[in-house]
Scaffold this motif. Structure first.
Motif, mmCIF file in Angstrom:
data_model
loop_
_atom_site.group_PDB
_atom_site.id
_atom_site.type_symbol
_atom_site.label_atom_id
_atom_site.label_comp_id
_atom_site.label_asym_id
_atom_site.label_seq_id
_atom_site.Cartn_x
_atom_site.Cartn_y
_atom_site.Cartn_z
ATOM 1 N N LEU A 1 38.855 -42.781 -65.111
ATOM 2 C CA LEU A 1 37.439 -42.387 -65.535
ATOM 3 C C LEU A 1 37.093 -43.424 -66.521
ATOM 4 C CD1 LEU A 1 38.629 -38.696 -65.738
ATOM 5 C CD2 LEU A 1 37.433 -39.693 -64.183
ATOM 6 N N CYS B 1 37.994 -30.994 -60.378
ATOM 7 C CA CYS B 1 39.365 -31.391 -60.721
ATOM 8 C C CYS B 1 39.265 -32.781 -60.773
ATOM 9 C CB CYS B 1 40.065 -31.048 -59.439
ATOM 10 S SG CYS B 1 41.846 -32.053 -59.799
ATOM 11 N N LEU B 2 39.679 -33.525 -62.098
ATOM 12 C CA LEU B 2 39.736 -34.789 -62.274
ATOM 13 C C LEU B 2 41.263 -35.452 -62.491
ATOM 14 C CD1 LEU B 2 36.571 -35.036 -64.681
ATOM 15 C CD2 LEU B 2 36.601 -35.312 -62.124
ATOM 16 N N ASN C 1 41.731 -41.338 -68.434
ATOM 17 C CA ASN C 1 40.716 -41.003 -69.180
ATOM 18 C C ASN C 1 40.414 -42.254 -70.071
ATOM 19 O OD1 ASN C 1 37.984 -40.365 -70.052
ATOM 20 N ND2 ASN C 1 38.820 -38.639 -70.884
ATOM 21 N N PHE D 1 36.734 -33.791 -71.557
ATOM 22 C CA PHE D 1 36.183 -33.222 -70.377
ATOM 23 C C PHE D 1 36.728 -31.574 -70.489
ATOM 24 C CE2 PHE D 1 36.160 -37.557 -68.532
ATOM 25 C CZ PHE D 1 35.003 -37.224 -67.793
ATOM 26 N N GLU D 2 37.628 -31.324 -71.309
ATOM 27 C CA GLU D 2 38.162 -30.022 -71.294
ATOM 28 C C GLU D 2 37.242 -29.154 -71.992
ATOM 29 O OE1 GLU D 2 42.079 -30.841 -72.969
ATOM 30 O OE2 GLU D 2 42.988 -31.365 -71.084
ATOM 31 N N ILE E 1 35.484 -27.842 -65.625
ATOM 32 C CA ILE E 1 36.512 -28.934 -65.331
ATOM 33 C C ILE E 1 37.766 -28.731 -65.500
ATOM 34 C CG2 ILE E 1 36.414 -31.480 -65.822
ATOM 35 C CD1 ILE E 1 33.629 -31.297 -66.528
ATOM 36 N N TYR F 1 40.799 -31.394 -66.004
ATOM 37 C CA TYR F 1 41.443 -32.726 -66.068
ATOM 38 C C TYR F 1 42.772 -32.522 -66.271
ATOM 39 C CZ TYR F 1 42.724 -37.103 -68.097
ATOM 40 O OH TYR F 1 43.169 -38.414 -68.294
ATOM 41 N N TYR F 2 43.389 -33.741 -65.429
ATOM 42 C CA TYR F 2 44.731 -33.948 -65.361
ATOM 43 C C TYR F 2 45.210 -35.357 -65.517
ATOM 44 C CZ TYR F 2 44.671 -29.502 -62.773
ATOM 45 O OH TYR F 2 44.264 -28.043 -62.272
#
Length: 286
Positions: A132, A154-155, A159, A165-166, A171, A173-174
């Motif tokens: 990202l 789901c990302l 980052n 994003f959270e 969304i 984010y992982y």
């Protein structure tokens, strides 16, 4: 001291090689005085990928020198190939490919398990796996989550953006996962995303390896329209030029068709678009 040691190791490695293969101009200063044959595998628009002004300047300088010096140049996109060919007549176009290792979806993945739980709760999963960075279109992702409360994006990936994003409930984010888990995660997605920003024509230099991965798992894909995604001309890949066009697809998301109708069509795509096929083409050029 560590950088010095690595540099010495690389120089020793280069001196013992018959052919030097460079996948990035970053390493050009290490081999610029070398008389060995050089192959430049120009897989990306490296100048575009960084926002660092000094690095942009250096990469542009080294890339031009490398293009002039290389005995063979391989470019992954039409745009890069045209530029390469203008500077080196031994330039060829060889598109990206998929690593068939990701096709193993029978692996344990906490991310995939979490997404399956969400699907069981009635959520529709849109997903992207990859870095990202400044080319990523945050607004496109937000438009999906805002369209329907049951749409979750789901990302998965590093980052590099100054963006949390959270803060968005829609969304998930992982952090980056081992490569072995990528296929299992993509397999859970209902719709895969290639949400790159169209705020620069440099996106036209990118041959989307991510889309090849999605296609190899027969996934419906929403992708920004670029010169390279248009050239794919593939059923199941739905191209958009604006947020409004994304919303039009979302309104009829259940009618979007998968790329391949049967296993034979899917396997044919994989055979012609995997790294072994790419390597065979390159070996013929060598």
């Amino acid at each position: 001291m560590n950088q010095w040691f690595e540099k010495k190791q690389l120089k020793d490695f280069v001196s013992s090689s018959d052919i030097i293969w460079l996948g990035s101009p970053v390493f050009y200063p290490l081999i610029k005085q070398n008389k060995k044959k050089i192959i430049f595998d120009r897989m990306d628009d490296y100048v575009f990928l960084t926002n660092n002004a000094l690095m942009k300047k250096l990469l542009k300088k080294w890339e031009l020198e490398l293009l002039a010096k290389a005995d063979l140049v391989i470019s992954t996109s039409n745009d890069l190939h045209k530029h390469s060919l203008s500077l080196n007549k031994q330039s060829y176009l060889v598109k990206n490919a998929v690593d068939t290792a990701i096709l193993n979806i029978n692996v344990n993945s906490l991310v995939a398990s979490d997404l399956r739980r969400l699907k069981h709760e009635g959520y529709h999963i849109f997903g992207y796996v990859g870095a990202l960075d400044h080319w990523f279109d945050v607004e496109a992702v937000k438009a999906i989550t805002e369209f329907d409360e049951k749409f979750v994006v789901c990302l998965v990936g590093r980052n590099n953006l100054n963006y949390n994003f959270e803060q968005h409930s829609g969304i998930r984010y992982y952090n980056p996962v081992p490569k072995s888990e990528i296929g299992a995660i993509i397999d859970v997605f209902d719709v895969c995303l290639y949400p790159f920003s169209r705020n620069s024509d440099r996106i036209d230099t990118i041959n989307p390896v991510k889309v090849y991965e999605y296609l190899s798992l027969n996934k419906v894909t929403l992708a920004v329209q670029s010169e390279e995604t248009k050239l794919l001309d593939q059923k199941g890949v739905y191209l958009y030029r604006s947020l409004e066009e994304i919303r039009e697809y979302l309104a009829s998301v259940d009618t979007l068709q998968r790329p391949f109708n049967n296993q034979e069509q899917l396997e044919n795509f994989i055979v012609h678009n995997n790294w072994e096929a790419r390597a065979k083409t390159i070996m013929e050029l060598l």
